[in-house]
Design an enzyme around this catalytic site. Sequence first.
Site, mmCIF file in Angstrom:
data_model
loop_
_atom_site.group_PDB
_atom_site.id
_atom_site.type_symbol
_atom_site.label_atom_id
_atom_site.label_comp_id
_atom_site.label_asym_id
_atom_site.label_seq_id
_atom_site.Cartn_x
_atom_site.Cartn_y
_atom_site.Cartn_z
ATOM 1 N N GLU A 1 0.842 -1.206 0.000
ATOM 2 C CA GLU A 1 0.000 0.000 0.000
ATOM 3 C C GLU A 1 0.878 1.259 0.000
ATOM 4 O O GLU A 1 0.665 2.180 -0.792
ATOM 5 C CB GLU A 1 -0.928 -0.024 1.215
ATOM 6 C CG GLU A 1 -2.040 0.997 1.129
ATOM 7 C CD GLU A 1 -3.032 0.894 2.278
ATOM 8 O OE1 GLU A 1 -2.859 0.026 3.160
ATOM 9 O OE2 GLU A 1 -3.984 1.694 2.290
HETATM 10 N N1 LIG Z 1 -14.800 14.289 0.924
HETATM 11 C C1 LIG Z 1 -14.235 13.750 1.983
HETATM 12 N N2 LIG Z 1 -14.013 14.481 3.095
HETATM 13 C C2 LIG Z 1 -13.433 13.943 4.183
HETATM 14 N N3 LIG Z 1 -13.029 12.676 4.276
HETATM 15 C C3 LIG Z 1 -13.231 11.899 3.203
HETATM 16 C C4 LIG Z 1 -13.835 12.374 2.003
HETATM 17 N N4 LIG Z 1 -13.897 11.357 1.113
HETATM 18 C C5 LIG Z 1 -13.334 10.289 1.720
HETATM 19 N N5 LIG Z 1 -12.955 10.604 2.977
HETATM 20 C C6 LIG Z 1 -12.284 9.753 3.970
HETATM 21 O O1 LIG Z 1 -11.103 9.260 3.399
HETATM 22 C C7 LIG Z 1 -10.777 8.028 4.043
HETATM 23 C C8 LIG Z 1 -10.528 7.011 2.961
HETATM 24 O O2 LIG Z 1 -10.096 5.852 3.577
HETATM 25 P P1 LIG Z 1 -10.187 4.422 2.882
HETATM 26 O O3 LIG Z 1 -9.376 4.451 1.658
HETATM 27 O O4 LIG Z 1 -11.618 4.021 2.746
HETATM 28 O O5 LIG Z 1 -9.563 3.522 4.011
HETATM 29 P P2 LIG Z 1 -8.198 2.683 4.134
HETATM 30 O O6 LIG Z 1 -7.237 3.276 3.162
HETATM 31 O O7 LIG Z 1 -7.761 2.863 5.560
HETATM 32 O O8 LIG Z 1 -8.583 1.278 3.839
HETATM 33 C C9 LIG Z 1 -11.948 7.683 4.955
HETATM 34 O O9 LIG Z 1 -11.653 8.101 6.259
HETATM 35 C C10 LIG Z 1 -13.075 8.548 4.400
HETATM 36 O O10 LIG Z 1 -14.014 8.899 5.398
HETATM 37 CA CA LIG Z 2 -7.131 4.079 1.091
#
Ligand SMILES: Nc1ncnc2c1ncn2[C@@H]1O[C@H](COP(=O)(O)OP(=O)(O)O)[C@@H](O)[C@H]1O
Ligand SMILES: [Ca+2]
Length: 506
Positions: free
Chosen positions: A173
Amino acid sequence: MEESRDSRVKRFLTSNGMVILGFIFILCLIALLAVGLVQNKAQSENFKYGIVFDAGSSHTTMYIYKWSAEKVNDTGLVYEIEACKVKGRGIASYRNLQEIPVYMSQCMGRAKDVIPRFKHQETPVYLGATAGMRLLRFDNKELVEKILSSVSSLFKSYPFNFQGARIISDAEEGSYGWITINYLLGRLKEKHSPKSLFWRKNESQSTYGALDLGGASTQITFVPVNETHTSSEMLKHFRLYGRNYTVFTHSYLCFGKDQALLWKMARNATQLQSDLLLEPCFHPGYTTTMATRKLYGSYCSRKFNNLDQGDTIRIQGTGNFLECQRSILELFNASFCNTYDCVFDSVHVPPIWGKFGAFSAYYYTMSFLNLTSEDVSSEEMVTRKMEEFCSTPWAVVNTTFADVNKKYLSEYCFSGTYVLTLLQKLGFTEYWNQIEFLNKINGYAEAGWSLGYMLNLTNMIPAELPPPKPFSRPTYITLMVFFSLLLAVVFILGSVIFQKSSHFWK
Ligand SMILES: Nc1ncnc2c1ncn2[C@@H]1O[C@H](COP(=O)(O)OP(=O)(O)O)[C@@H](O)[C@H]1O
Ligand SMILES: [Ca+2]
């Protein structure tokens, strides 16, 4: 008299014939060049496609990438033509497995529309899951397998070339995120100067470090100045375009912003006398309730489970930045540290240096807060903004940003304070101006691990630099045109001289 008129007519016809012939010759040459150019252009439009599903902890996004088959080994030429947000939550949170294909198939349908039908069979599809699925794997390996196989059988039913659905490792990652941003910023390949006929290398460009903030984990990856004090498990070695790279990469599980908030609230909730949790990271006037099953249900917050509590707790914002930051700081346990470059969770991050690109939730949060500009060059500026923003009443925030997603909006005070604290803990206090918040890079593609993952799996970044062509394309075309015209002029002149001299001998 009669004879001389005849010879004049003949001469006239011959010389004009030569002109016409020369003209036709030039026309033919121009036509040839035009055909050559059109032919080459058509070749460069032989595009390839690749599909990557980024199955994050909070949601899944499908990216479609497109690149010219001709320029496959160049850098920065792949671009994202579609980012389809899969409806619903992250794949790790589904218990009813029938639901996953329903949502995924909408984006797959989109892929069928966007990618030309004759390219479907050769287009690879990958799914990579990150920290949400890593957390679920601790609790229920069987469910993880079921989720991945349900996704795989859906993908196999489409006409694309399905290449697998798996959980990517922490190091993958971080490293693929690092590859993506450096590929898109053109930092991996030495640039050659087209001004000279002799190719010469520009001074070597240094790479950007990568900072990715997700919902469940966060990664830091960069080339350290000196790797001797870094544990070898945290170093990864790559050979890209003929250069060796040793990068430090580390992923902090539970330090993604959603899990950190849950963990922090669960920790604070243990001290409650009632069912009311006063939360400094939410705006004054903000209230909500949360099921205790959710609060303590995660691997990251479970150890604070308070059996005496009822089914739900009430949460009320107090909007106090300093209190908020203090409670966040408690998550960073530095008790195992014994040297200056030591940060939370007992991991030794080498000293920060050079430029860094911060993306994903780093970008979403800071861009909402208007803190991505180069003018925001110090931590104090961010702190001042957060103090002011967190103390703004929820009613004001809610009406000012009426069109912003309510969940994100209610959490920006926490998220901004968390980003600030995390970056301090990673060692950026003195280096705030070294960070660039990145989303879509140079209009090509969004920063994130998914592009790097596809570049690697499709072998698009060769280990060795392909030998440079002697001429750049524009130089090549200019030379071709120049020599063709010269050829034509010489031919015409030659014909005229020949004509004249044959008259002379007569
Ligand atoms: N427009 C936005 N504003 C704030 N936070 C966001 C927005 N879009 C996505 N996120 C956040 O970005 C993060 C993306 O993490 P994610 O890729 O799903 O998890 P991981 O990489 O830990 O598996 C999450 O915390 C999500 O809530
Ligand atoms: Ca991610």
